[in-house]
Design a protein around this motif. Structure first.
Motif, PDB file in Angstrom:
ATOM      1  N   VAL A 102       0.820  -1.495   0.097  1.00 39.69           N
ATOM      2  CA  VAL A 102      -0.213  -0.305  -0.028  1.00 39.69           C
ATOM      3  C   VAL A 102       0.413   1.014   0.193  1.00 39.69           C
ATOM      4  O   VAL A 102       0.384   2.354  -0.664  1.00 39.69           O
ATOM      5  CB  VAL A 102      -0.312   0.322   1.415  1.00 39.69           C
ATOM      6  CG1 VAL A 102      -1.834   1.045   1.023  1.00 39.69           C
ATOM      7  CG2 VAL A 102      -1.896  -1.080   1.475  1.00 39.69           C
ATOM      8  N   HIS A 103       2.379   0.938   0.809  1.00 35.80           N
ATOM      9  CA  HIS A 103       2.862   2.267   1.003  1.00 35.80           C
ATOM     10  C   HIS A 103       4.026   2.129   0.938  1.00 35.80           C
ATOM     11  O   HIS A 103       4.597   0.567   0.178  1.00 35.80           O
ATOM     12  CB  HIS A 103       2.043   3.076   2.162  1.00 35.80           C
ATOM     13  CG  HIS A 103       2.890   1.919   3.198  1.00 35.80           C
ATOM     14  ND1 HIS A 103       4.042   2.308   4.177  1.00 35.80           N
ATOM     15  CD2 HIS A 103       2.571   1.048   3.319  1.00 35.80           C
ATOM     16  CE1 HIS A 103       4.005   1.492   4.991  1.00 35.80           C
ATOM     17  NE2 HIS A 103       2.788   0.555   4.894  1.00 35.80           N
ATOM     18  N   ARG A 104       5.164   2.683   0.767  1.00 36.02           N
ATOM     19  CA  ARG A 104       6.595   2.442   0.250  1.00 36.02           C
ATOM     20  C   ARG A 104       7.511   2.754   1.135  1.00 36.02           C
ATOM     21  O   ARG A 104       7.035   3.218   2.325  1.00 36.02           O
ATOM     22  CB  ARG A 104       6.922   3.924  -0.819  1.00 36.02           C
ATOM     23  CG  ARG A 104       5.992   3.820  -1.848  1.00 36.02           C
ATOM     24  CD  ARG A 104       6.253   2.527  -2.600  1.00 36.02           C
ATOM     25  NE  ARG A 104       7.701   2.457  -3.422  1.00 36.02           N
ATOM     26  CZ  ARG A 104       7.587   1.397  -4.735  1.00 36.02           C
ATOM     27  NH1 ARG A 104       6.910   0.835  -4.607  1.00 36.02           N
ATOM     28  NH2 ARG A 104       9.245   0.959  -4.569  1.00 36.02           N
ATOM     29  N   LEU A 105       8.193   2.171   1.238  1.00 34.22           N
ATOM     30  CA  LEU A 105       9.532   1.365   2.540  1.00 34.22           C
ATOM     31  C   LEU A 105      11.246   1.798   1.728  1.00 34.22           C
ATOM     32  O   LEU A 105      11.133   0.657   1.106  1.00 34.22           O
ATOM     33  CB  LEU A 105       9.425   0.236   3.653  1.00 34.22           C
ATOM     34  CG  LEU A 105       8.445   0.831   4.092  1.00 34.22           C
ATOM     35  CD1 LEU A 105       9.087  -0.455   5.327  1.00 34.22           C
ATOM     36  CD2 LEU A 105       8.086   1.864   5.672  1.00 34.22           C
ATOM     37  N   PHE A 147      -7.409   1.696   1.699  1.00 31.42           N
ATOM     38  CA  PHE A 147      -5.864   1.871   2.011  1.00 31.42           C
ATOM     39  C   PHE A 147      -4.982   3.274   1.932  1.00 31.42           C
ATOM     40  O   PHE A 147      -4.346   4.110   2.616  1.00 31.42           O
ATOM     41  CB  PHE A 147      -4.980   0.544   2.645  1.00 31.42           C
ATOM     42  CG  PHE A 147      -5.748  -0.425   3.124  1.00 31.42           C
ATOM     43  CD1 PHE A 147      -6.804  -0.492   3.820  1.00 31.42           C
ATOM     44  CD2 PHE A 147      -5.708  -1.694   3.210  1.00 31.42           C
ATOM     45  CE1 PHE A 147      -7.377  -1.209   4.928  1.00 31.42           C
ATOM     46  CE2 PHE A 147      -6.057  -2.735   3.458  1.00 31.42           C
ATOM     47  CZ  PHE A 147      -6.930  -2.607   4.561  1.00 31.42           C
ATOM     48  N   SER A 148      -5.467   3.264   0.342  1.00 28.05           N
ATOM     49  CA  SER A 148      -4.520   4.210   0.116  1.00 28.05           C
ATOM     50  C   SER A 148      -4.873   5.529  -0.052  1.00 28.05           C
ATOM     51  O   SER A 148      -4.297   6.426   0.802  1.00 28.05           O
ATOM     52  CB  SER A 148      -4.320   4.084  -1.760  1.00 28.05           C
ATOM     53  OG  SER A 148      -3.614   2.465  -1.862  1.00 28.05           O
ATOM     54  N   ALA A 149      -6.390   5.675   0.078  1.00 20.55           N
ATOM     55  CA  ALA A 149      -6.926   7.092   0.439  1.00 20.55           C
ATOM     56  C   ALA A 149      -6.892   7.171   1.620  1.00 20.55           C
ATOM     57  O   ALA A 149      -6.646   8.319   2.286  1.00 20.55           O
ATOM     58  CB  ALA A 149      -8.515   7.229   0.052  1.00 20.55           C
ATOM     59  N   ALA A 150      -6.525   6.378   3.222  1.00 18.18           N
ATOM     60  CA  ALA A 150      -6.129   6.912   3.874  1.00 18.18           C
ATOM     61  C   ALA A 150      -4.648   7.057   4.346  1.00 18.18           C
ATOM     62  O   ALA A 150      -4.778   8.558   4.883  1.00 18.18           O
ATOM     63  CB  ALA A 150      -6.201   5.423   4.572  1.00 18.18           C
ATOM     64  N   THR A 203      -6.676   3.160  10.216  1.00 19.62           N
ATOM     65  CA  THR A 203      -8.257   3.566  10.799  1.00 19.62           C
ATOM     66  C   THR A 203      -9.671   3.301  10.251  1.00 19.62           C
ATOM     67  O   THR A 203      -8.526   2.751   8.710  1.00 19.62           O
ATOM     68  CB  THR A 203      -9.095   4.782  11.199  1.00 19.62           C
ATOM     69  OG1 THR A 203      -8.599   6.078   9.790  1.00 19.62           O
ATOM     70  CG2 THR A 203      -8.375   5.351  12.605  1.00 19.62           C
ATOM     71  N   ARG A 204     -10.195   2.226  10.083  1.00 20.49           N
ATOM     72  CA  ARG A 204     -11.457   1.450   8.815  1.00 20.49           C
ATOM     73  C   ARG A 204     -12.613   2.074   9.413  1.00 20.49           C
ATOM     74  O   ARG A 204     -13.203   0.623   9.097  1.00 20.49           O
ATOM     75  CB  ARG A 204     -10.436  -0.131   8.952  1.00 20.49           C
ATOM     76  CG  ARG A 204      -9.898  -0.562   7.903  1.00 20.49           C
ATOM     77  CD  ARG A 204      -9.482  -1.679   8.284  1.00 20.49           C
ATOM     78  NE  ARG A 204      -8.996  -2.774   9.338  1.00 20.49           N
ATOM     79  CZ  ARG A 204      -9.010  -4.271   8.990  1.00 20.49           C
ATOM     80  NH1 ARG A 204      -8.879  -4.934   8.028  1.00 20.49           N
ATOM     81  NH2 ARG A 204      -9.101  -4.539  10.667  1.00 20.49           N
ATOM     82  N   GLY A 205     -12.857   3.089   9.319  1.00 18.92           N
ATOM     83  CA  GLY A 205     -14.561   3.530  10.192  1.00 18.92           C
ATOM     84  C   GLY A 205     -14.612   2.298  11.434  1.00 18.92           C
ATOM     85  O   GLY A 205     -14.518   2.479  12.633  1.00 18.92           O
ATOM     86  N   GLU A 206     -16.040   1.510  10.873  1.00 21.48           N
ATOM     87  CA  GLU A 206     -16.782   0.600  12.118  1.00 21.48           C
ATOM     88  C   GLU A 206     -16.387  -0.568  12.098  1.00 21.48           C
ATOM     89  O   GLU A 206     -16.166  -0.894  13.303  1.00 21.48           O
ATOM     90  CB  GLU A 206     -17.890   0.008  11.522  1.00 21.48           C
ATOM     91  CG  GLU A 206     -18.886   1.711  11.703  1.00 21.48           C
ATOM     92  CD  GLU A 206     -20.385   1.144  10.722  1.00 21.48           C
ATOM     93  OE1 GLU A 206     -20.514  -0.113  10.642  1.00 21.48           O
ATOM     94  OE2 GLU A 206     -21.297   2.063  10.462  1.00 21.48           O
TER      95      GLU A 206
END
Length: 220
Positions: free
Chosen positions: A51-54, A74-77, A192-195
């Protein structure tokens, strides 16, 4: 390669990425995370996707999405700064002060001699990093970094320009001495994932940090 799984459910997987493993296949060839994605399916139909970079040298928490819908969410988060990221880095100096915030916009430059790198620039993209000293040793400091933004090489540049010294072992922003790799570790990640319950993972301090005399505070 035996990855430590830090979090797992039907849509997410967080692995403890080893230092030295790039996410994408190097131009010169060699092993990358791509070679291990099939083994990380664990019975799921699709290979998980980062989803992201390291950076190659950075160890620790790496979030993988198990399906396209989760990847998009997840990318939007990450884009909306709804992700809490905690890094530990060894600064190659005795840092003054105990905590603070570095706000230095960053831009990319490139030259034939040195290749590309990021530098502070007023017209660059905004970059904010909160920092706190965790432990001090002669000639070096273990610092906790909490980046608000996710710019390329953000912590590495902010350490140099904001704290006065590069991370230990950093060959681009420092002299590359003192350690066989850039001493940066993605210690914790919360999404975070909402509910739904949040994705929460913590990666133990790597052995090369311990060999410098720094303790894993999570074990206290």
């Amino acid at each position: 390669m035996d990855f430590s799984i830090l979090f797992e459910d039907g849509e997410a997987l967080v692995i403890d990425k080893p230092a030295g493993l790039p996410l994408d296949r190097p131009r010169a060839g060699g092993v990358s995370l791509e070679d291990h994605l099939d083994a990380l399916r664990f019975g799921f139909q699709r290979e998980p996707f980062p989803v992201h970079r390291l950076d190659r040298d950075t160890s620790g928490c790496l979030l993988l999405a198990r399906n396209p819908k989760a990847l998009k969410r997840f990318s939007a988060a990450f884009e909306a700064r709804e992700v809490e990221k905690v890094y530990l880095g060894v600064v190659a100096a005795e840092v003054e002060g105990d905590s603070g915030t570095i706000e230095l916009s960053l831009t990319k430059i490139s030259s034939a001699e040195k290749g590309w790198r990021m530098i502070p620039a007023k017209k660059g993209k905004p970059a904010i990093t909160h920092w706190k000293v965790v432990s001090r040793k002669p000639g070096m400091t273990l610092v906790e970094f909490r980046p608000e933004t996710g710019r390329t090489h953000q912590i590495r540049v902010h350490a140099l320009a904001g704290l006065g010294a590069a991370l230990l072992g950093d060959p681009i922003y420092g002299d590359g001495k003192g350690a066989p790799r850039t001493m940066l570790h993605a210690a914790a990640l919360t999404v975070t994932r909402g509910e739904k319950p949040p994705i929460a993972a913590t990666a133990p301090l790597p052995i090369d940090f311990a060999m410098l005399g720094f303790e894993d505070l999570s074990e206290r």
